[in-house]
Design an enzyme around this catalytic site. Structure first.
Site, PDB file in Angstrom:
ATOM      1  N   LYS A 104       0.835  -1.212   0.000  1.00 44.21           N
ATOM      2  CA  LYS A 104       0.000   0.000   0.000  1.00 44.21           C
ATOM      3  C   LYS A 104       0.865   1.256   0.000  1.00 44.21           C
ATOM      4  CE  LYS A 104      -2.179  -1.035   3.780  1.00 44.21           C
ATOM      5  NZ  LYS A 104      -1.593  -2.361   4.006  1.00 44.21           N
ATOM      6  N   THR A 105       1.815   1.287   0.919  1.00 35.80           N
ATOM      7  CA  THR A 105       2.653   2.477   1.026  1.00 35.80           C
ATOM      8  C   THR A 105       3.485   2.644  -0.246  1.00 35.80           C
ATOM      9  OG1 THR A 105       2.723   2.203   3.411  1.00 35.80           O
ATOM     10  CG2 THR A 105       4.405   3.625   2.442  1.00 35.80           C
ATOM     11  N   ASP A 162      -1.847   7.860   4.221  1.00 35.85           N
ATOM     12  CA  ASP A 162      -1.432   6.485   4.548  1.00 35.85           C
ATOM     13  C   ASP A 162      -2.017   6.129   5.917  1.00 35.85           C
ATOM     14  OD1 ASP A 162      -0.246   4.032   4.398  1.00 35.85           O
ATOM     15  OD2 ASP A 162       1.825   4.754   4.413  1.00 35.85           O
ATOM     16  N   GLU A 163      -2.173   4.841   6.202  1.00 36.93           N
ATOM     17  CA  GLU A 163      -2.705   4.373   7.496  1.00 36.93           C
ATOM     18  C   GLU A 163      -4.058   5.031   7.790  1.00 36.93           C
ATOM     19  OE1 GLU A 163      -0.991   2.064   9.053  1.00 36.93           O
ATOM     20  OE2 GLU A 163       1.121   2.352   8.528  1.00 36.93           O
ATOM     21  N   GLN A 189      -5.561  -3.387  10.896  1.00 36.14           N
ATOM     22  CA  GLN A 189      -4.435  -2.767  11.596  1.00 36.14           C
ATOM     23  C   GLN A 189      -4.840  -1.517  12.357  1.00 36.14           C
ATOM     24  OE1 GLN A 189      -0.485  -2.817   9.624  1.00 36.14           O
ATOM     25  NE2 GLN A 189      -1.609  -3.447   7.813  1.00 36.14           N
ATOM     26  N   ARG A 248       5.071  -7.388  10.824  1.00 43.98           N
ATOM     27  CA  ARG A 248       6.259  -6.551  10.599  1.00 43.98           C
ATOM     28  C   ARG A 248       7.434  -7.398  10.108  1.00 43.98           C
ATOM     29  NH1 ARG A 248       4.066  -2.984   9.092  1.00 43.98           N
ATOM     30  NH2 ARG A 248       2.236  -4.253   9.433  1.00 43.98           N
TER      31      ARG A 248
HETATM   32  P1  ATP Z   1       1.608  -2.091   5.981  1.00 40.52           P
HETATM   33  O1  ATP Z   1       0.156  -2.448   5.981  1.00 40.52           O
HETATM   34  O2  ATP Z   1       2.354  -2.886   6.970  1.00 40.52           O
HETATM   35  O3  ATP Z   1       1.833  -0.624   6.059  1.00 40.52           O
HETATM   36  P2  ATP Z   1       2.007  -1.943   3.146  1.00 40.52           P
HETATM   37  O4  ATP Z   1       0.802  -2.511   2.514  1.00 40.52           O
HETATM   38  O5  ATP Z   1       2.112  -0.469   3.207  1.00 40.52           O
HETATM   39  O6  ATP Z   1       2.184  -2.593   4.562  1.00 40.52           O
HETATM   40  P3  ATP Z   1       4.585  -1.820   1.897  1.00 40.52           P
HETATM   41  O7  ATP Z   1       5.348  -1.422   3.090  1.00 40.52           O
HETATM   42  O8  ATP Z   1       4.293  -0.807   0.858  1.00 40.52           O
HETATM   43  O9  ATP Z   1       3.240  -2.547   2.364  1.00 40.52           O
HETATM   44  O10 ATP Z   1       5.278  -3.046   1.160  1.00 40.52           O
HETATM   45  C1  ATP Z   1       5.725  -4.183   1.878  1.00 40.52           C
HETATM   46  C2  ATP Z   1       7.001  -4.701   1.256  1.00 40.52           C
HETATM   47  O11 ATP Z   1       6.711  -5.328   0.020  1.00 40.52           O
HETATM   48  C3  ATP Z   1       8.005  -3.614   0.967  1.00 40.52           C
HETATM   49  O12 ATP Z   1       9.282  -4.112   1.223  1.00 40.52           O
HETATM   50  C4  ATP Z   1       7.779  -3.354  -0.511  1.00 40.52           C
HETATM   51  O13 ATP Z   1       8.944  -2.818  -1.116  1.00 40.52           O
HETATM   52  C5  ATP Z   1       7.473  -4.747  -1.035  1.00 40.52           C
HETATM   53  N1  ATP Z   1       6.646  -4.730  -2.270  1.00 40.52           N
HETATM   54  C6  ATP Z   1       5.488  -4.094  -2.463  1.00 40.52           C
HETATM   55  N2  ATP Z   1       5.004  -4.331  -3.698  1.00 40.52           N
HETATM   56  C7  ATP Z   1       5.886  -5.142  -4.299  1.00 40.52           C
HETATM   57  C8  ATP Z   1       5.959  -5.770  -5.608  1.00 40.52           C
HETATM   58  N3  ATP Z   1       5.030  -5.573  -6.521  1.00 40.52           N
HETATM   59  N4  ATP Z   1       7.035  -6.544  -5.857  1.00 40.52           N
HETATM   60  C9  ATP Z   1       7.981  -6.740  -4.926  1.00 40.52           C
HETATM   61  N5  ATP Z   1       7.972  -6.212  -3.706  1.00 40.52           N
HETATM   62  C10 ATP Z   1       6.939  -5.412  -3.390  1.00 40.52           C
HETATM   63 MG    MG Z   2       2.281   0.851   4.836  1.00 42.40          MG
END
Ligand code: ATP
Ligand code: MG
Length: 742
Positions: free
Chosen positions: A37-38, A227-228, A258, A607
């Site tokens: 997402k981020t 975000d969040e 979350q 995490r």
């Molecule tokens: P959270 O809910 O914990 O905030 P998030 O959904 O924001 O998580 P991110 O932190 O953006 O998730 O991504 C999680 C990990 O996965 C990061 O290391 C990111 O670089 C990697 N990632 C995201 N998308 C891809 C992709 N398409 N291919 C490879 N790695 C990815």
């Molecule tokens: Mg995130």
């Protein structure tokens, strides 16, 4: 000929790409942990910049912490700048509070402030409430200042100024709180100050009273990102809705599983309402988890599935199954910290960077045992989002007492605590005393006992002199006992007879409880030292080691502070009923509290990238009492196929104890070898020493072991008892190694 893909699109999956390239309009990405997402949000910002749909100054991006905002800014600017444009600058990326403050500073006069207004921190706010209650003659026993402050904050979370409180709520506590709230707001104005809640509430008022200013910001921000989103409260939600009302280019990302700030007014309903507020909104779900390996994700998904109120979602691991979640069963908190730190040494042997290792605790009181262990093993660490144990005010206060007892000339310590708790010895008395002490060439403590004739000329009144004498007599009484009493008893005497502990016990704020916990922790630490001087030396050393900077470090933080972050290896200690889920959440909020605790557990588990450890102890010192602990229900909610239980080792000299079962009575903990210390080491084995670090054994002779240390390279012969046996370099997975004495 097709143009090369933009750098920010590289590696994104089709759904993520849709989010990035979606046309203008409201967009909600609702997806589980680690689904990117981020990353997607950042890429969308970069895309807008790179395609010229927006300039950096037109983008408002709000995240939860300053650290996250900084990262987002750096990544988006880098992505977008990489396209060749360069010089992209996201000037409006930050937390809700910082963005609110920034807007208000521009229009301070319209909300009755000057632009240099102060932002009060939590302790200032509470002091203010306390003073107001006092001048309103409200008995603090009937209306604790913390409670009043809490109620005011919750109103502000909902953007309710005193004149907007619904009438039924006005009656609460005989209508006294609302009066205090009014007086509090007036006082903030007089002080040219704002609290955190005001930064949004006053902004909303500004927007309401001056629509032309709102319009100005609506025009300025062509695109808004959050975000969040699951953790926004009503005030933040209204603020966003107003700012996005014109362009309707609001992109929010969040995860209902979350949401961990319900206790601070976060409203999950904000997510659910998105479609209603922004008709025609695009809602996209992401299901591939890129962060964690299969067992970790399986465990985390299973735990959260026990919550009733959730939108529900599937998460698929993109990596293999990886290692199972490891369960560390310990006898008590100290034993748990030792085991965790030895696992960390093992990970380091396997070339995992310390920067990629985190310990996430439920309560800050858990931190100390880890800090002590880090120091003992010379493992560098950092605490994120909080002061380290020995830097906390309450710990430093008691240390100041102890320093003064050990060293009557310690004027710094004297100044720190002469009026803590309040003894009617304010700044003025101390100033006069300092004068008198200087004239007589005495320390401040000794000056308290000077003859009245020497004290009076400095301006000290008889009453103050009497109080100073009492204080000095108390310190002397402690000092007389210092060699006869065990340090723990002495320290407890200090905390109680000085009135210090009572001061916090009567404060009744949420942080007061933490402080009391920390004081109990401190007593436990004192129990490990033979003398006051030895302890003070240890503390001084701790402070010094902590002052050193640079290099890799293990991160230690609360679960709440870990939101949005990721690490290769994550440790979740203290998973016991009462601590995780926390008793306070259960007693105050019942099932709702339990579900929020479960989401917190889910946040913690997700995490981890490749190694996840959950710890629980059989006994723990809580508020100064030893309590038997039951393993957390959340442990039982992790399906056994995802878990590996690390064998239970007996600490040296301990009798085996019966432990409560984790899952079912079937599995038994392996017993531990009680070999001769030196027989643990053979030539070629790996070993750790707290000063010299890791190395390889080159010779064993009786209890003497010769080790070739890695960095800096050196060879030393050391008694086996001072070494910790590490798993051999090429051994896979067997992290249950034996420890010898320290
Ligand atoms: P959270 O809910 O914990 O905030 P998030 O959904 O924001 O998580 P991110 O932190 O953006 O998730 O991504 C999680 C990990 O996965 C990061 O290391 C990111 O670089 C990697 N990632 C995201 N998308 C891809 C992709 N398409 N291919 C490879 N790695 C990815
Ligand atoms: Mg995130």
């Amino acid at each position: 000929m097709t143009a090369p893909a933009a750098p920010y699109l590289e590696g994104l999956n089709p759904e993520q790409k849709i989010c990035v390239e979606a046309p203008d309009g409201p967009l909600l990405i609702l997806a589980g942990a680690g689904t990117g997402k981020t990353r997607t949000l950042t890429a969308r910002i970069a895309h807008l910049l790179a395609t010229g749909r927006a300039r950096g100054s037109q983008i408002l991006a709000v995240t939860f912490t300053n650290k996250a905002a900084k990262e987002l800014r750096a990544r988006a600017e880098n992505y977008a700048g990489g396209g060749g444009g360069g010089g992209v600058f996201l000037s409006w990326a930050g937390t809700f509070h910082s963005m609110g403050a920034r807007i208000l500073r521009h229009h301070a006069e319209l909300v009755g402030r000057r632009s240099n207004f102060t932002i009060l921190d939590a302790s200032d706010q509470q002091r203010l409430v306390k003073d107001l209650l006092k001048s309103a003659n409200i008995d603090p026993a009937r209306m604790p200042p913390a409670l009043a402050h809490h109620l005011i904050e919750r109103w502000k979370d909902r953007a309710l100024a005193p004149d907007q409180i619904p009438s039924e709520e006005k009656q609460a506590h005989d209508g006294r709180i609302i009066k205090i709230y009014r007086a509090y707001q007036d006082q903030l104005k007089n002080l040219n100050a704002m609290d955190f809640g005001d930064l949004l509430m006053e902004c909303l008022r500004l927007f309401r009273d001056a629509p032309e200013i709102l319009e100005q910001y609506q025009n300025r921000f062509s695109h808004i990102f959050v975000d969040e989103y699951q953790d926004t409260n009503v005030a933040q939600y209204l603020w966003l809705r107003l700012l996005a009302a014109r362009e309707k280019n609001l992109c929010c990302v969040g995860d209902d599983d979350q949401s961990i700030y319900g206790w601070r007014g976060a409203e999950l309903g904000n997510i659910l309402r998105f479609e209603k507020d922004f008709p025609g909104a695009t809602i996209i779900r992401l299901e591939r988890n890129y962060r964690s390996t299969g067992h970790i994700l399986g465990g985390a998904s299973a735990v959260i599935s026990h919550n009733g109120s959730r939108l529900g979602k599937t998460l698929r691991a993109q990596e293999g199954d990886g290692d199972k979640i490891r369960l560390i069963r310990a006898h008590d908190g100290k034993d748990e910290a030792q085991r965790v730190c030895r696992e960390i040494l093992t990970l380091r042997e396997k070339r995992v960077s310390l920067d990629e290792i985190a310990i996430l605790v439920r309560s800050t009181a858990q931190m100390r045992s880890f800090e002590e262990e880090f120091l003992d093993l010379a493992l560098p660490y950092r605490i994120i989002g909080g002061a380290r144990f020995y830097e906390r005010a309450e710990i430093r206060d008691i240390i100041a007492y102890l320093r003064l007892i050990a060293q009557p000339d310690d004027d710094l310590a004297f100044r720190r605590i002469v009026n803590v708790p309040k003894r009617g010895l304010g700044a003025k008395s101390v100033l006069c005393l300092t004068q008198a002490a200087r004239d007589e060439g005495a320390s401040l403590l000794d000056a308290c006992s000077l003859h009245e004739d020497s004290l009076k000329p400095s301006g000290l009144k008889s009453a103050a002199i009497r109080k100073l004498r009492d204080f000095a007599a108390m310190i002397k009484r402690f000092a007389d006992h210092k060699d006869a009493l065990p340090l723990e008893t002495l320290a407890e005497k200090v905390m109680d007879e000085s009135g210090y502990r009572r001061m916090w016990a009567e404060t009744k704020t949420p942080d007061a409880e933490t402080r009391l916990d920390n004081l109990a922790e401190m007593l436990r630490a004192c129990g490990e030292f033979d003398s006051l001087e030895g302890y003070l030396e240890h503390v001084a050393l701790v402070m010094e080691i902590e002052a050193e900077a640079g290099g890799e470090r293990v991160s230690l933080m609360t679960l709440h502070a870990a939101k949005g972050l990721e690490f290769d290896a994550v440790f979740l200690p203290g998973w016991e009923e009462g601590l995780m889920p926390h008793i306070r959440a259960l007693t105050q909020d019942g099932l709702r509290g339990l579900e929020e605790e479960r989401r917190l557990a889910h946040v913690g588990m997700t995490r981890a990238r490749r190694n996840l450890y959950v710890g629980c102890a059989d006994m723990r010192l809580i508020h100064g009492f030893w309590q038997d602990c039951l393993p957390s229900r959340f442990i039982a909610e992790i399906p056994q196929e995802h878990v590996e239980i690390l064998p239970i080792a007996q600490p040296f000299g301990a009798e085996p104890v019966a432990s409560a079962p984790l899952f079912s009575p079937s599995e038994g903990g392996a017993e531990e070898a009680s070999e001769e210390e030196s027989s643990l080491f053979s030539v070629g084995a790996r070993a750790h020493h707290k000063i010299f670090g890791a190395g390889t054994v080159s010779r064993v002779e009786g209890k003497k072991v010769t080790v070739r240390f890695d960095d800096p390279p050196s060879e030393k012969t050391i008694m086996a008892g001072f070494l910790i046996r590490l798993p051999d370099g090429d051994s896979q997975g067997s992290s249950n190694f034996v420890m010898t004495g320290k």
